[in-house]
Design an enzyme around this catalytic site. Sequence first.
Site, mmCIF file in Angstrom:
data_model
loop_
_atom_site.group_PDB
_atom_site.id
_atom_site.type_symbol
_atom_site.label_atom_id
_atom_site.label_comp_id
_atom_site.label_asym_id
_atom_site.label_seq_id
_atom_site.Cartn_x
_atom_site.Cartn_y
_atom_site.Cartn_z
ATOM 1 N N ARG A 149 -8.957 -29.145 11.096
ATOM 2 C CA ARG A 149 -8.403 -28.277 12.136
ATOM 3 C C ARG A 149 -9.356 -27.110 12.447
ATOM 4 O O ARG A 149 -9.432 -26.658 13.571
ATOM 5 C CB ARG A 149 -7.050 -27.728 11.650
ATOM 6 C CG ARG A 149 -6.172 -27.141 12.711
ATOM 7 C CD ARG A 149 -4.902 -26.472 12.123
ATOM 8 N NE ARG A 149 -4.382 -27.100 10.928
ATOM 9 C CZ ARG A 149 -3.437 -28.044 10.913
ATOM 10 N NH1 ARG A 149 -2.917 -28.468 12.042
ATOM 11 N NH2 ARG A 149 -3.010 -28.544 9.772
ATOM 12 N N TYR A 150 -10.020 -26.612 11.420
ATOM 13 C CA TYR A 150 -10.931 -25.465 11.553
ATOM 14 C C TYR A 150 -12.334 -25.944 11.192
ATOM 15 O O TYR A 150 -12.492 -26.843 10.359
ATOM 16 C CB TYR A 150 -10.518 -24.353 10.591
ATOM 17 C CG TYR A 150 -9.079 -23.925 10.685
ATOM 18 C CD1 TYR A 150 -8.644 -23.060 11.693
ATOM 19 C CD2 TYR A 150 -8.132 -24.375 9.764
ATOM 20 C CE1 TYR A 150 -7.320 -22.657 11.767
ATOM 21 C CE2 TYR A 150 -6.804 -23.980 9.832
ATOM 22 C CZ TYR A 150 -6.402 -23.124 10.835
ATOM 23 O OH TYR A 150 -5.091 -22.727 10.912
ATOM 24 N N ARG B 149 -13.672 -26.092 7.143
ATOM 25 C CA ARG B 149 -12.863 -26.602 6.041
ATOM 26 C C ARG B 149 -12.024 -27.789 6.491
ATOM 27 O O ARG B 149 -11.654 -27.882 7.658
ATOM 28 C CB ARG B 149 -11.958 -25.519 5.460
ATOM 29 C CG ARG B 149 -11.066 -24.824 6.490
ATOM 30 C CD ARG B 149 -10.810 -23.381 6.050
ATOM 31 N NE ARG B 149 -9.878 -22.663 6.900
ATOM 32 C CZ ARG B 149 -10.245 -21.986 7.996
ATOM 33 N NH1 ARG B 149 -11.498 -21.990 8.414
ATOM 34 N NH2 ARG B 149 -9.333 -21.334 8.691
ATOM 35 N N CYS C 72 4.918 -35.734 -4.767
ATOM 36 C CA CYS C 72 5.049 -34.372 -5.297
ATOM 37 C C CYS C 72 5.873 -34.422 -6.577
ATOM 38 O O CYS C 72 6.649 -35.360 -6.794
ATOM 39 C CB CYS C 72 5.771 -33.458 -4.312
ATOM 40 S SG CYS C 72 4.939 -33.325 -2.719
ATOM 41 N N CYS D 41 10.729 -30.235 -1.849
ATOM 42 C CA CYS D 41 11.334 -29.004 -1.352
ATOM 43 C C CYS D 41 12.125 -29.339 -0.091
ATOM 44 O O CYS D 41 11.620 -30.056 0.784
ATOM 45 C CB CYS D 41 10.242 -27.986 -1.037
ATOM 46 S SG CYS D 41 9.006 -27.885 -2.361
ATOM 47 N N CYS E 257 10.268 -28.633 3.229
ATOM 48 C CA CYS E 257 8.856 -29.027 3.286
ATOM 49 C C CYS E 257 8.387 -29.249 4.728
ATOM 50 O O CYS E 257 9.033 -29.960 5.497
ATOM 51 C CB CYS E 257 8.639 -30.299 2.487
ATOM 52 S SG CYS E 257 6.946 -30.906 2.618
ATOM 53 N N ARG F 245 5.904 -30.977 5.515
ATOM 54 C CA ARG F 245 5.439 -32.367 5.653
ATOM 55 C C ARG F 245 6.519 -33.329 5.157
ATOM 56 O O ARG F 245 6.217 -34.390 4.611
ATOM 57 C CB ARG F 245 4.132 -32.580 4.874
ATOM 58 C CG ARG F 245 2.981 -31.748 5.401
ATOM 59 C CD ARG F 245 1.615 -32.317 5.004
ATOM 60 N NE ARG F 245 0.578 -31.493 5.601
ATOM 61 C CZ ARG F 245 -0.185 -30.620 4.929
ATOM 62 N NH1 ARG F 245 -0.048 -30.504 3.619
ATOM 63 N NH2 ARG F 245 -1.088 -29.901 5.545
ATOM 64 N N ASP G 74 8.191 -23.356 8.669
ATOM 65 C CA ASP G 74 7.822 -24.178 9.826
ATOM 66 C C ASP G 74 9.036 -24.879 10.429
ATOM 67 O O ASP G 74 10.084 -25.007 9.791
ATOM 68 C CB ASP G 74 6.778 -25.213 9.405
ATOM 69 C CG ASP G 74 5.458 -24.552 9.054
ATOM 70 O OD1 ASP G 74 4.959 -23.757 9.863
ATOM 71 O OD2 ASP G 74 4.934 -24.815 7.947
ATOM 72 N N ASP H 278 2.253 -20.759 11.352
ATOM 73 C CA ASP H 278 1.448 -21.868 11.846
ATOM 74 C C ASP H 278 1.957 -22.194 13.238
ATOM 75 O O ASP H 278 3.128 -22.566 13.406
ATOM 76 C CB ASP H 278 1.618 -23.086 10.921
ATOM 77 C CG ASP H 278 0.291 -23.530 10.358
ATOM 78 O OD1 ASP H 278 -0.606 -23.825 11.168
ATOM 79 O OD2 ASP H 278 0.164 -23.574 9.126
ATOM 80 N N LYS I 247 -3.148 -21.211 12.189
ATOM 81 C CA LYS I 247 -2.306 -20.230 11.498
ATOM 82 C C LYS I 247 -2.758 -18.826 11.914
ATOM 83 O O LYS I 247 -3.956 -18.555 11.960
ATOM 84 C CB LYS I 247 -2.569 -20.422 10.009
ATOM 85 C CG LYS I 247 -1.515 -19.947 9.081
ATOM 86 C CD LYS I 247 -1.955 -20.166 7.639
ATOM 87 C CE LYS I 247 -1.649 -21.552 7.120
ATOM 88 N NZ LYS I 247 -2.828 -22.363 6.972
HETATM 89 S S1 SF4 Z 1 6.293 -28.082 0.109
HETATM 90 FE FE1 SF4 Z 1 6.227 -30.309 0.545
HETATM 91 S S2 SF4 Z 1 4.176 -30.930 -0.080
HETATM 92 FE FE2 SF4 Z 1 4.577 -28.945 -1.085
HETATM 93 S S3 SF4 Z 1 5.481 -29.476 -3.108
HETATM 94 FE FE3 SF4 Z 1 7.184 -29.132 -1.669
HETATM 95 S S4 SF4 Z 1 7.653 -31.221 -0.953
HETATM 96 FE FE4 SF4 Z 1 5.586 -31.317 -1.807
#
Ligand code: SF4
Length: 349
Positions: A90-91, A94, A103, A107, A110, A112, A273, A310, A317
């Site tokens: 994206r940048y 990096r 994971c 979460c 999340c 993603r 997000d 973001d 960001k």
């Molecule tokens: S925020 Fe998403 S990518 Fe990060 S640990 Fe939690 S579930 Fe996994």
Amino acid sequence: MAAKTLRTPESLAEAGLIAPERVAALAQVAAQYAVAITPAMTGLVDPADPADPIARQFVPDPLELDVDPRERADPIGDDAHSPVPGVVHRYPDRVLLKVTHTCAVYCRFCFRREMVGPAGEGTLTPAELEAALAYVAGRPEVWEVILTGGDPLVLSPRRLGELMARLSAIAHVKVVRFHTRVPAVDPEAVTPEMVAALKSAGQAVYVALHADHPRELTPAARAACARLVDAGIPMLGQTVLLKGINDDAATLAALFRAMVESRIKPYYLHHADLAPGTGHLRTGVAEGQALMRALRGAVSGLCQPTYVLDVPGGYGKVPVGPVYLSQAADGACVEDPNGGRHAYPPSLP
Ligand code: SF4
């Protein structure tokens, strides 16, 4: 404490984290978004507290099925900047390298969430990993590789060592950064072998810990972070601002102080997000700005992350914290931490 990572609504009920009558409703959520709560996190939950800040991060909620039309599967636009599987560029200087989409915990907010978990994008195949590394090797402008995902520290020390060896062979990559929750949610996984694997390459290695509540910085988590920092790996802190979990100044101050005590520099406070079904955990930007104002002056400068958003669509960001300087007719006006306003430079006596 549960001995295993809990991955189903049934196991959450058996562990006492949810009432048995909620299993059916949560099964619908779990069918869509992965569930995992490690023993270290299960042990922190107070089952008697319906608003427990640890449980709210990891226990599914039927509200996750309420999707706002402005929410999107790829809220920060990874796909728009992905030249080969597993790479987001994206940048200019990096790249993100997403080796695995697994994971240790999942979460509920999340960004993603549509990509991680057993039904997500999985782990790169050997051929995909070769193509990703070839992409990095062919771009001399790439100074930093950010291992994210998923959580790269779910990989074995052997695989991490192999990956670091490959990255160390790319001379223009000077910095390797890991984004992870593992040191807090599964501290025993940060073994001497893992630390040695991260250190093996010779490049500067940083580990950014994602932690959202001070309770996550347990003695075991602090010890895991100390193993990394004592080995010469600087640590950064990343936090997501979450409604009902950490959206008060006292909780954020305690979290950022716990990080600094653990030699982790709070780096970013992320505005949550627009991931699907996460509206019940998202604050407004104005609330985030007010919290940053409350921390300024009251808490050490070491404990001040940058509040960032973001921009949806993959535009990048940007800081969205409060602004203390404004233009006045005859110069500038600067606000002090207590809200007092002052001409700058000061008027002549
Ligand atoms: S925020 Fe998403 S990518 Fe990060 S640990 Fe939690 S579930 Fe996994």
